[in-house]
Design a protein around this motif. Structure first.
Motif, PDB file in Angstrom:
ATOM      1  N   VAL A   2      27.336  46.348  26.265  1.00  0.00           N
ATOM      2  CA  VAL A   2      26.266  47.302  26.575  1.00  0.00           C
ATOM      3  C   VAL A   2      26.515  47.977  27.912  1.00  0.00           C
ATOM      4  O   VAL A   2      26.246  49.178  28.087  1.00  0.00           O
ATOM      5  CB  VAL A   2      24.896  46.588  26.571  1.00  0.00           C
ATOM      6  CG1 VAL A   2      23.804  47.524  27.073  1.00  0.00           C
ATOM      7  CG2 VAL A   2      24.551  46.090  25.186  1.00  0.00           C
ATOM      8  N   ALA A   3      27.054  47.236  28.854  1.00  0.00           N
ATOM      9  CA  ALA A   3      27.323  47.790  30.180  1.00  0.00           C
ATOM     10  C   ALA A   3      28.342  48.921  30.135  1.00  0.00           C
ATOM     11  O   ALA A   3      28.393  49.758  31.050  1.00  0.00           O
ATOM     12  CB  ALA A   3      27.805  46.684  31.112  1.00  0.00           C
ATOM     13  N   ASP A   4      29.172  48.965  29.088  1.00  0.00           N
ATOM     14  CA  ASP A   4      30.187  50.011  28.973  1.00  0.00           C
ATOM     15  C   ASP A   4      29.636  51.311  28.406  1.00  0.00           C
ATOM     16  O   ASP A   4      30.345  52.326  28.393  1.00  0.00           O
ATOM     17  CB  ASP A   4      31.323  49.532  28.050  1.00  0.00           C
ATOM     18  CG  ASP A   4      32.011  48.287  28.564  1.00  0.00           C
ATOM     19  OD1 ASP A   4      32.122  48.141  29.795  1.00  0.00           O
ATOM     20  OD2 ASP A   4      32.430  47.450  27.736  1.00  0.00           O
ATOM     21  N   LEU A   5      28.406  51.294  27.912  1.00  0.00           N
ATOM     22  CA  LEU A   5      27.893  52.408  27.117  1.00  0.00           C
ATOM     23  C   LEU A   5      26.957  53.317  27.909  1.00  0.00           C
ATOM     24  O   LEU A   5      26.151  52.841  28.716  1.00  0.00           O
ATOM     25  CB  LEU A   5      27.126  51.876  25.904  1.00  0.00           C
ATOM     26  CG  LEU A   5      27.925  51.068  24.886  1.00  0.00           C
ATOM     27  CD1 LEU A   5      26.978  50.434  23.875  1.00  0.00           C
ATOM     28  CD2 LEU A   5      28.946  51.950  24.176  1.00  0.00           C
ATOM     29  N   PRO A   6      27.008  54.603  27.623  1.00  0.00           N
ATOM     30  CA  PRO A   6      25.967  55.507  28.108  1.00  0.00           C
ATOM     31  C   PRO A   6      24.767  55.420  27.167  1.00  0.00           C
ATOM     32  O   PRO A   6      24.808  54.718  26.151  1.00  0.00           O
ATOM     33  CB  PRO A   6      26.636  56.884  28.000  1.00  0.00           C
ATOM     34  CG  PRO A   6      27.538  56.738  26.806  1.00  0.00           C
ATOM     35  CD  PRO A   6      28.052  55.336  26.850  1.00  0.00           C
ATOM     36  N   VAL A   7      23.709  56.110  27.487  1.00  0.00           N
ATOM     37  CA  VAL A   7      22.580  56.203  26.564  1.00  0.00           C
ATOM     38  C   VAL A   7      23.039  56.954  25.321  1.00  0.00           C
ATOM     39  O   VAL A   7      23.594  58.050  25.416  1.00  0.00           O
ATOM     40  CB  VAL A   7      21.385  56.918  27.213  1.00  0.00           C
ATOM     41  CG1 VAL A   7      20.289  57.186  26.190  1.00  0.00           C
ATOM     42  CG2 VAL A   7      20.835  56.080  28.359  1.00  0.00           C
ATOM     43  N   THR A   8      22.838  56.357  24.146  1.00  0.00           N
ATOM     44  CA  THR A   8      23.282  56.986  22.898  1.00  0.00           C
ATOM     45  C   THR A   8      22.129  57.557  22.079  1.00  0.00           C
ATOM     46  O   THR A   8      22.364  58.232  21.076  1.00  0.00           O
ATOM     47  CB  THR A   8      24.052  55.976  22.038  1.00  0.00           C
ATOM     48  OG1 THR A   8      23.237  54.807  21.831  1.00  0.00           O
ATOM     49  CG2 THR A   8      25.346  55.563  22.731  1.00  0.00           C
ATOM     50  N   ALA A   9      20.889  57.291  22.468  1.00  0.00           N
ATOM     51  CA  ALA A   9      19.740  57.876  21.774  1.00  0.00           C
ATOM     52  C   ALA A   9      18.530  57.869  22.691  1.00  0.00           C
ATOM     53  O   ALA A   9      18.288  56.890  23.404  1.00  0.00           O
ATOM     54  CB  ALA A   9      19.427  57.104  20.498  1.00  0.00           C
ATOM     55  N   ARG A  10      17.811  58.965  22.681  1.00  0.00           N
ATOM     56  CA  ARG A  10      16.535  59.063  23.391  1.00  0.00           C
ATOM     57  C   ARG A  10      15.483  59.489  22.374  1.00  0.00           C
ATOM     58  O   ARG A  10      15.582  60.563  21.781  1.00  0.00           O
ATOM     59  CB  ARG A  10      16.601  60.076  24.534  1.00  0.00           C
ATOM     60  CG  ARG A  10      17.596  59.714  25.635  1.00  0.00           C
ATOM     61  CD  ARG A  10      17.488  60.695  26.798  1.00  0.00           C
ATOM     62  NE  ARG A  10      18.562  60.509  27.770  1.00  0.00           N
ATOM     63  CZ  ARG A  10      18.521  59.631  28.770  1.00  0.00           C
ATOM     64  NH1 ARG A  10      17.449  58.871  28.922  1.00  0.00           N
ATOM     65  NH2 ARG A  10      19.538  59.524  29.614  1.00  0.00           N
ATOM     66  N   HIS A  11      14.488  58.635  22.174  1.00  0.00           N
ATOM     67  CA  HIS A  11      13.414  58.921  21.225  1.00  0.00           C
ATOM     68  C   HIS A  11      12.089  58.977  21.973  1.00  0.00           C
ATOM     69  O   HIS A  11      11.820  58.136  22.849  1.00  0.00           O
ATOM     70  CB  HIS A  11      13.329  57.855  20.139  1.00  0.00           C
ATOM     71  CG  HIS A  11      14.602  57.634  19.383  1.00  0.00           C
ATOM     72  ND1 HIS A  11      15.276  58.643  18.736  1.00  0.00           N
ATOM     73  CD2 HIS A  11      15.330  56.500  19.164  1.00  0.00           C
ATOM     74  CE1 HIS A  11      16.357  58.151  18.146  1.00  0.00           C
ATOM     75  NE2 HIS A  11      16.415  56.856  18.403  1.00  0.00           N
ATOM     76  N   ARG A  12      11.264  59.927  21.591  1.00  0.00           N
ATOM     77  CA  ARG A  12       9.917  60.055  22.134  1.00  0.00           C
ATOM     78  C   ARG A  12       8.962  60.263  20.963  1.00  0.00           C
ATOM     79  O   ARG A  12       8.972  61.313  20.324  1.00  0.00           O
ATOM     80  CB  ARG A  12       9.813  61.233  23.114  1.00  0.00           C
ATOM     81  CG  ARG A  12      10.777  61.164  24.289  1.00  0.00           C
ATOM     82  CD  ARG A  12      10.442  60.026  25.237  1.00  0.00           C
ATOM     83  NE  ARG A  12      11.290  60.020  26.422  1.00  0.00           N
ATOM     84  CZ  ARG A  12      12.423  59.326  26.520  1.00  0.00           C
ATOM     85  NH1 ARG A  12      12.838  58.602  25.480  1.00  0.00           N
ATOM     86  NH2 ARG A  12      13.139  59.352  27.628  1.00  0.00           N
ATOM     87  N   PHE A  13       8.161  59.237  20.668  1.00  0.00           N
ATOM     88  CA  PHE A  13       7.173  59.326  19.599  1.00  0.00           C
ATOM     89  C   PHE A  13       5.791  59.378  20.245  1.00  0.00           C
ATOM     90  O   PHE A  13       5.374  58.430  20.918  1.00  0.00           O
ATOM     91  CB  PHE A  13       7.236  58.108  18.673  1.00  0.00           C
ATOM     92  CG  PHE A  13       8.564  57.908  17.991  1.00  0.00           C
ATOM     93  CD1 PHE A  13       9.473  58.946  17.866  1.00  0.00           C
ATOM     94  CD2 PHE A  13       8.895  56.678  17.466  1.00  0.00           C
ATOM     95  CE1 PHE A  13      10.693  58.761  17.235  1.00  0.00           C
ATOM     96  CE2 PHE A  13      10.110  56.473  16.825  1.00  0.00           C
ATOM     97  CZ  PHE A  13      11.014  57.517  16.714  1.00  0.00           C
ATOM     98  N   SER A  14       5.083  60.469  20.062  1.00  0.00           N
ATOM     99  CA  SER A  14       3.726  60.595  20.593  1.00  0.00           C
ATOM    100  C   SER A  14       2.775  60.901  19.455  1.00  0.00           C
ATOM    101  O   SER A  14       3.151  61.539  18.463  1.00  0.00           O
ATOM    102  CB  SER A  14       3.660  61.701  21.656  1.00  0.00           C
ATOM    103  OG  SER A  14       4.098  62.939  21.127  1.00  0.00           O
ATOM    104  N   SER A  15       1.549  60.442  19.590  1.00  0.00           N
ATOM    105  CA  SER A  15       0.605  60.644  18.485  1.00  0.00           C
ATOM    106  C   SER A  15      -0.820  60.733  18.996  1.00  0.00           C
ATOM    107  O   SER A  15      -1.169  60.220  20.067  1.00  0.00           O
ATOM    108  CB  SER A  15       0.719  59.504  17.475  1.00  0.00           C
ATOM    109  OG  SER A  15       0.359  58.271  18.052  1.00  0.00           O
ATOM    110  N   LEU A  16      -1.646  61.393  18.201  1.00  0.00           N
ATOM    111  CA  LEU A  16      -3.086  61.454  18.391  1.00  0.00           C
ATOM    112  C   LEU A  16      -3.702  61.077  17.052  1.00  0.00           C
ATOM    113  O   LEU A  16      -3.379  61.684  16.022  1.00  0.00           O
ATOM    114  CB  LEU A  16      -3.533  62.857  18.811  1.00  0.00           C
ATOM    115  CG  LEU A  16      -5.038  63.044  19.021  1.00  0.00           C
ATOM    116  CD1 LEU A  16      -5.535  62.165  20.171  1.00  0.00           C
ATOM    117  CD2 LEU A  16      -5.370  64.511  19.285  1.00  0.00           C
ATOM    118  N   ASN A  17      -4.558  60.058  17.045  1.00  0.00           N
ATOM    119  CA  ASN A  17      -5.083  59.562  15.782  1.00  0.00           C
ATOM    120  C   ASN A  17      -6.584  59.333  15.869  1.00  0.00           C
ATOM    121  O   ASN A  17      -7.140  59.073  16.945  1.00  0.00           O
ATOM    122  CB  ASN A  17      -4.373  58.267  15.358  1.00  0.00           C
ATOM    123  CG  ASN A  17      -4.071  57.349  16.519  1.00  0.00           C
ATOM    124  OD1 ASN A  17      -3.256  57.681  17.380  1.00  0.00           O
ATOM    125  ND2 ASN A  17      -4.718  56.196  16.557  1.00  0.00           N
TER     126      ASN A  17
END
Length: 735
Positions: A436-451
């Motif tokens: 893991v230390a060798d890796l850059p960020v491979t995914a950025r997720h942003r889940f937002s909701s109004l319910n």
């Protein structure tokens, strides 16, 4: 009555809190009138104080429901932002396993608890480092598990059940209730509810031993403080290390949880801190079956089919904060925050090209994963009436932010082995594994909701109608693990409506129905496919369900009928390209029974009957075929008998039957059905004025059956072998 003079109510301040949308006066009164008598069997854990006369106002959504007779199941559980409610008030199929069941069965992971329900099937080897299973025929992994109602906060590979008061299983899509799952799970949702300090101090020590040679220790401490016992502290520590039932496999696991809470008249606060570290050597993996090959006989369950250089290590840390404030007697606001970090490194002895003679190819691969999760939610619950109609209304908003790292590297080790005569493959020429230390960020997720949701109570609240929707925005960006360059992205907004109806035909009998949708992040082509890493667009799945629930004084049961449709992904066996190809439609029926048949005999059983079908596949090639890994039926029947001839001795047994299932979408490769028998016994050693000691012995797979437990496709694709005969011993006592 002053707080210090009344029976204190044990409040579970749950992070997902919520509306007591379906807990209305009639429902609460019914649940209270049916409160079960305490089980006769002795237990080392102080009983959870349950809601008996608590208000049914909006602040009741965080109070744990009571237990069924026998103490193995709770009489309800949590429904996401709707909060806690009794099973008969819920327009969904809900099962909540108690800490007592985990203790009695000596469960080592959440999957050991969930297999008591026939709708759940394990699809990853028991003697590995992670839990993956199906719910109603759809894949579910630990990544999608909720911790006290919050996504991303539970350990990502395997969760220790001893740390939790309840393990809740909500069946069916839950986007409306919980938001979108990271891995697209639609068959159900699992939530782990942390323990809270009780009004009787907890001082419990358990010493255990698992075959072949793995000792363990679990310490559970809790106490309340203050003039009105408004402050609580509860901690659980678990450690186990040693050899597993499979030859030369080892596990070392340590976990720690700390729960702090404040229970005031108008303010409730809580914080949970957890840390878990686990190491595994020579762990099992799923076997990729060669195209067109016959399914070979299952190997000896104790034979090590991995390699001595295979290993995995995972670390998980999380901190959560929750709070509630009663603005008035009819309006309650809540908020919750969570932060978690996870890291998994290791090497897999990856088995592929398994043929009918048991020959397979082994490759050494590393694919580390890790990341950070941040979650926040706030909302308001309120109750009011408009003429003869009562309302339970909740409005809430949330955001879940993830920065993830994952990669893949072949280490240059290949060789051949056999199920019945495994070979040792040299690692002398291996390149250094990726971490893991060798890796850059491979995914950025942003889940937002109004319910928002409103439950309308009519005809003296015998008819409950829940209507609501969750508007959700998904922003995802994926990056190459080698360069960090962006590869794919999407920004999508969807509305997920829901409708649920409960008709209380009698105080004991409820008839329910629902229609809900699941919003899923698009699947990603798994490692080993020609288009590995390709992410597909989000998709929508739909469930329609109806059923009835019956709760009597000493026993209860339910019947559910459902249909779920989902766009499906399949790896083409010829081109090795993974693609979203057609639709999977699962129709099923579930029957559940629990409670005391008569004094001294408890039962817990369920039956799942499934009619699953592939539709609209490319060129119609697989239309009408069964999806991979879904048996026509599965049954689990367990019983516990407190013997009349030896005082304080209980005997238990469980039978698990899983029908045959296909291992490929063309339905040319098939796994045999299998039946597993588990037996157990417990004996209470009374020591006069001192606390008793409870001795437990369980044997899983008593007959030593060698079997393929399941087949799977998608991110986890292959055959999983069943666990061998396993001996479990514990000695528990309060001090």
């Amino acid at each position: 009555m002053p707080h210090s003079q009344k029976q204190p109510r044990h409040r579970q301040v749950r992070s997902r809190s919520a509306l007591s949308v379906l807990i209305i006066c009639a429902g609460t009164s019914s649940a209270a009138s049916q409160e079960m008598k305490p089980p006769q069997e002795t237990t080392t854990t102080a009983p959870v104080l349950i809601q008996s006369d608590a208000s049914s106002g909006p602040n009741s959504a965080t109070i744990l429901t009571g237990e069924h007779a026998g103490g193995q199941l709770a009489n309800g559980g949590g429904l996401g932002f709707l909060g806690n409610l009794s099973a008969n008030d819920a327009p969904f199929s809900l099962k909540s396993f108690t800490a007592r069941l985990s203790e009695e069965q000596q469960a080592r992971s959440v999957s050991d608890v969930l297999i008591n329900d026939a709708s759940v099937n394990t699809v990853f080897p028991r003697n590995s480092y992670r839990d993956v299973f199906t719910i109603r025929g759809f894949a579910y992994s630990n990544y999608d598990m909720y911790f006290n109602g919050m996504p991303g906060m539970a350990p990502k590979q395997r969760t220790v059940p001893q740390n939790f008061e309840r393990i809740e299983l909500l069946k069916g899509p839950s986007t409306f209730l919980n938001g979108m799952a990271l891995n697209g799970a639609i068959g159900g949702t699992v939530n782990a509810v942390p323990k809270r300090a009780e009004h009787t101090p907890t001082r419990n020590l358990s010493l255990g031993y698992t075959s072949t040679a793995q000792p363990s220790i679990h310490l559970d401490l809790g106490q309340r403080f203050g003039a009105e016992e408004q402050f609580g502290v509860r901690t659980n520590l678990t450690f186990r290390k040693g050899e597993l039932p499979v030859d030369d496999q080892e596990e070392e696991l340590g976990s720690f949880t700390l729960g702090l809470d404040y229970d005031g008249e108008r303010v409730r606060l809580a914080s949970d801190i957890s840390y878990q570290r686990a190491e595994y050597d020579s762990q099992d993996w799923v076997f990729g079956l060669a195209n067109g090959a016959a399914v070979p006989d299952a190997p000896d369950g104790t034979t090590n089919l991995s390699q001595d250089w295979a290993n995995f290590e995972s670390k998980d840390t999380s901190v959560t904060l929750t709070g509630e404030f009663d603005i008035t007697d009819h309006i309650t606001s809540y908020a919750k925050l969570g932060y978690a970090e996870t890291k998994t490194d290791g090497i897999i002895a990856f088995p592929t090209n398994l043929d009918g003679s048991g020959n397979f190819t082994v490759a050494a691969n590393s694919f580390p994963s890790g990341g950070r999760h941040r979650y926040g939610e706030t909302g308001v619950r309120t109750q009011f009436e408009t003429g003869p109609i009562s309302h339970n209304l909740v409005v809430a908003g949330s955001i879940w932010a993830m920065d993830l790292r994952s990669g893949f590297k072949s280490l240059g080790i290949t060789g051949n082995s056999n199920l019945y005569a495994p070979s040792s493959i040299s690692a002398a020429s291996a390149s250094a594994p990726l971490t893991v230390a060798d890796l850059p960020v491979t995914a950025r997720h942003r889940f937002s909701s109004l319910n928002a949701a409103d439950t309308l109570g009519m005809f003296d609240d015998r008819l409950l109608v829940t209507v609501g929707a969750r508007g959700q925005r998904m922003k995802s960006r994926n990056y190459a693990s080698t360069t960090g360059n962006k590869t794919t992205s999407y920004n999508k907004t969807e509305l997920s409506p829901a409708l649920g109806v409960v008709w209380k035909a009698t105080p004991d009998l409820s008839i329910y129905a629902n229609r809900v949708e699941a919003l899923q992040q698009g699947p990603t082509a798994s490692r080993g496919t020609a288009n590995a890493g390709e992410t597909f667009a989000p998709s929508i799945s739909t469930q329609v369900e109806t059923g009835l629930k019956l709760e009597r004084e000493n026993w209860g049961g339910s019947i559910s009928l459902f249909e779920i449709t989902q766009p499906t992904g399949i790896t083409d066996p010829v081109t090795n390209i993974y693609a979203v190809d057609g639709e999977q439609r699962n129709r099923g029926a579930e029957i559940n029974l629990h409670g005391r048949v008569f004094d001294g005999l408890r039962v817990l059983g369920s039956l799942s009957i499934m009619d699953a079908e592939l539709k609209n596949t490319s060129g119609g090639t697989n239309d009408g075929n069964d999806p991979v890994g879904i048996p026509k039926w599965r049954a689990v029947v367990g019983a516990d008998w407190q013997t009349p001839f030896v005082q304080d001795l209980s005997l238990s047994g469980r039978v698990i039957h899983t029908g045959s299932q296909f291992a490929d979408a063309a339905n040319t490769q098939k796994l045999d059905d299998w039946t597993r028998l588990d037996l157990g016994a417990s004996y209470t050693v009374n020591r006069g004025d001192r606390q008793p000691v409870i001795l437990r012995a369980n044997i899983e797979n008593v007959l030593g059956l060698d079997y393929w437990s399941s087949a799977s496709t998608g991110r986890i694709s292959g055959l999983s072998r069943g666990a061998p005969r396993t001996f479990l011993l514990t000695a528990s006592m309060n001090f």
